[in-house]
Motif scaffolding. Structure first.
Motif, PDB file in Angstrom:
ATOM      1  N   VAL A 245       0.848  -1.186   0.000  1.00 27.11           N
ATOM      2  CA  VAL A 245       0.000   0.000   0.000  1.00 27.11           C
ATOM      3  C   VAL A 245       0.889   1.244   0.000  1.00 27.11           C
ATOM      4  N   ARG A 246       0.571   2.185  -0.870  1.00 20.98           N
ATOM      5  CA  ARG A 246       1.303   3.446  -0.932  1.00 20.98           C
ATOM      6  C   ARG A 246       0.467   4.543  -0.284  1.00 20.98           C
ATOM      7  N   ILE A 247       1.014   5.123   0.780  1.00 20.67           N
ATOM      8  CA  ILE A 247       0.366   6.251   1.452  1.00 20.67           C
ATOM      9  C   ILE A 247       1.044   7.507   0.937  1.00 20.67           C
ATOM     10  N   LEU A 281      -7.375   1.349   4.713  1.00 19.65           N
ATOM     11  CA  LEU A 281      -7.458   2.782   4.419  1.00 19.65           C
ATOM     12  C   LEU A 281      -7.380   3.105   2.929  1.00 19.65           C
ATOM     13  N   VAL A 282      -7.225   2.087   2.102  1.00 19.59           N
ATOM     14  CA  VAL A 282      -7.110   2.337   0.664  1.00 19.59           C
ATOM     15  C   VAL A 282      -8.360   3.041   0.150  1.00 19.59           C
ATOM     16  N   GLN A 288      -3.266   4.031  -1.942  1.00 18.13           N
ATOM     17  CA  GLN A 288      -3.525   3.140  -3.071  1.00 18.13           C
ATOM     18  C   GLN A 288      -2.772   1.827  -2.934  1.00 18.13           C
ATOM     19  N   TRP A 289      -3.337   0.780  -3.579  1.00 20.33           N
ATOM     20  CA  TRP A 289      -2.562  -0.431  -3.792  1.00 20.33           C
ATOM     21  C   TRP A 289      -1.465  -0.112  -4.803  1.00 20.33           C
ATOM     22  N   ILE A 365     -13.503   8.145  10.405  1.00 22.81           N
ATOM     23  CA  ILE A 365     -12.306   7.780   9.638  1.00 22.81           C
ATOM     24  C   ILE A 365     -12.668   7.634   8.161  1.00 22.81           C
ATOM     25  N   CYS A 366     -13.799   6.999   7.890  1.00 18.01           N
ATOM     26  CA  CYS A 366     -14.253   6.861   6.495  1.00 18.01           C
ATOM     27  C   CYS A 366     -14.441   8.230   5.853  1.00 18.01           C
ATOM     28  N   GLU A 367     -15.050   9.133   6.584  1.00 23.21           N
ATOM     29  CA  GLU A 367     -15.307  10.470   6.043  1.00 23.21           C
ATOM     30  C   GLU A 367     -14.009  11.236   5.834  1.00 23.21           C
ATOM     31  N   ARG A 368     -13.081  11.133   6.785  1.00 23.71           N
ATOM     32  CA  ARG A 368     -11.830  11.890   6.670  1.00 23.71           C
ATOM     33  C   ARG A 368     -11.010  11.442   5.462  1.00 23.71           C
ATOM     34  N   PHE A 369     -10.981  10.144   5.209  1.00 22.86           N
ATOM     35  CA  PHE A 369     -10.147   9.632   4.130  1.00 22.86           C
ATOM     36  C   PHE A 369     -10.943   9.276   2.873  1.00 22.86           C
ATOM     37  N   ASP A 370     -12.200   9.699   2.851  1.00 25.79           N
ATOM     38  CA  ASP A 370     -13.045   9.477   1.678  1.00 25.79           C
ATOM     39  C   ASP A 370     -13.121   7.997   1.304  1.00 25.79           C
ATOM     40  N   ILE A 371     -13.404   7.184   2.325  1.00 26.25           N
ATOM     41  CA  ILE A 371     -13.558   5.750   2.142  1.00 26.25           C
ATOM     42  C   ILE A 371     -15.028   5.404   2.315  1.00 26.25           C
TER      43      ILE A 371
END
Length: 392
Positions: A245-247, A281-282, A288-289, A365-371
């Motif tokens: 995973v690339r952050i 968190l992807v 991203q993967w 967390i979903c909202e912050r990272f747009d997941i």
């Protein structure tokens, strides 16, 4: 890709078989917290071709039908894990985020003293046999009168078996088959990751036992061991659905990480006093993967063991040190650890909640990272299904 010719449909091979999880070191395949012969046996298949392959009509046999695939595809280099029908699928998916896992329609009941398996394409009748122990040279899975295979493509024979270990291709997908520690699982920091030490940031691969590094709170701690594992992207060690995973720079907070950070999907990032596996968190944009095509042919990953389970800084991002969930046997330099310390030790875990599946992510967390949240994803899938039914 791999060299084996014992494949069906242009590239599907039996890759690894876990016959008896008990013994040393043992394996908790379904991640339920215990080792159980009725739940933790497994079969892995791998696609050794360069293209996706349909699984429709593929069956696994062990004297009787073990599992039948009605559809789906397996991508190039990917592995698929088939668990016993007693296994805990929810915990298995939580323990292996992003993995392709199915529960067999029948019980595996693999004999650790020797057995024969077969994978067959019911459309063509082509099949491959995988025999081990006292079944070497035989074709036990073809003994059933109802077995649909008519054309044996090839046979893999392995003479040795061992409790607590698995029978596997080495390297993944190749013709060389060995008995070794079970390999389902993931890796850690990519080579070149910068770790905050008392003398500034240093590449993870240059750390030495006894060297002092800095925790996220500014305290110092000693490196007790640097676990190391080399893998080939796209192999069974790093299948496509378990890619690193690339952050991206600044993805977690302003300037955090300070530069792109690559870790494997099960490595814990610390966000809001939560330890969150990176794969959860992807979001497809800032996290991203990493496609195997963007990675070198061989990648070395590292994990840092300290006295306690700590939060350290990797490229400026708070991440966890090694915690002994899986054990150290999967690392290339495991013997080094045994020579240094005599035996493995238990590490007390941080008193943080761990998130190992997207369905466990808190809404903020979903909202912050747009997941997309797990509930939203399930609802969207339900709405789509109902619309399809209405159209029909």
């Amino acid at each position: 890709m791999a060299t084996t010719t014992n494949v069906i449909n242009g590239g599907l091979a039996i890759n690894e078989v876990g016959t008896d999880p008990n013994g040393t070191p043992g394996f908790d395949t379904d991640g339920s917290g215990d080792i159980d012969a009725l739940k933790d046996e497994f079969i892995e298949i791998i696609n050794v071709s360069g293209s996706p392959i349909s699984l429709a009509g593929v069956e696994l046999w062990e004297d009787q039908l073990v599992h039948s695939f009605s559809g789906g595809t397996l991508g190039a280099g990917e592995v698929l894990l088939i668990l016993d029908n007693n296994a805990d699928l929810a915990s298995a998916q939580a323990a292996n985020p992003g993995a392709t896992i199915v529960v067999a329609s029948g019980s595996l009941s693999l004999s650790n003293t020797g057995d024969g398996l077969a994978m067959v394409d019911t459309t063509s009748g082509d099949y491959v046999a995988f025999n081990y122990g006292n079944a070497v040279g035989g074709d036990e899975a073809a003994d059933s009168p109802s077995f649909p295979g008519t054309n044996l493509i090839g046979t893999d024979d392995v003479a040795l078996t061992a409790d607590g270990q698995s029978i596997q291709r080495d390297p993944a997908g190749d013709d060389n088959i060995v008995v070794d520690d079970a390999t389902p699982g993931l890796l850690c920091f990519a080579e070149g990751t910068l770790i905050r030490s008392l003398n500034g940031e240093v590449p993870v691969e240059t750390l030495e036992v006894g060297q002092k590094i800095q925790t996220a709170s500014g305290q110092e701690c000693d490196v007790l061991w640097l676990g190391r594992q080399t893998a080939q992207p796209g192999s069974a060690q790093v299948p496509a659905k378990l890619e690193p995973v690339r952050i991206h720079k600044g993805a977690l907070a302003n300037g955090v990480p300070h530069s792109d950070l690559t870790v494997t999907a099960d490595h814990g990032l610390v966000v809001d006093d939560l330890v969150i596996n990176a794969g959860c968190l992807v979001n497809g944009s800032t996290i991203q993967w990493v496609p195997a095509g963007e990675l070198p042919k061989s990648v070395t990953y590292y994990h840092i063991e300290t006295k306690h389970h700590e939060v350290i800084l990797a490229n400026g991002a708070p991440t966890e040190t090694f915690i002994d969930y899986v054990g150290r046997q999967s690392f290339d330099n495991y013997q080094e650890y045994v020579d240094m310390y005599g035996c493995e030790r238990i590490i007390p875990e941080l008193k943080y909640t761990r998130i190992s599946a997207k369905r466990q992510l808190p809404k903020h967390i979903c909202e912050r990272f747009d997941i997309p949240s797990y509930d939203d994803a399930v609802e969207a899938e339900f709405v789509e299904m109902m619309q399809t039914l209405n159209v029909g």
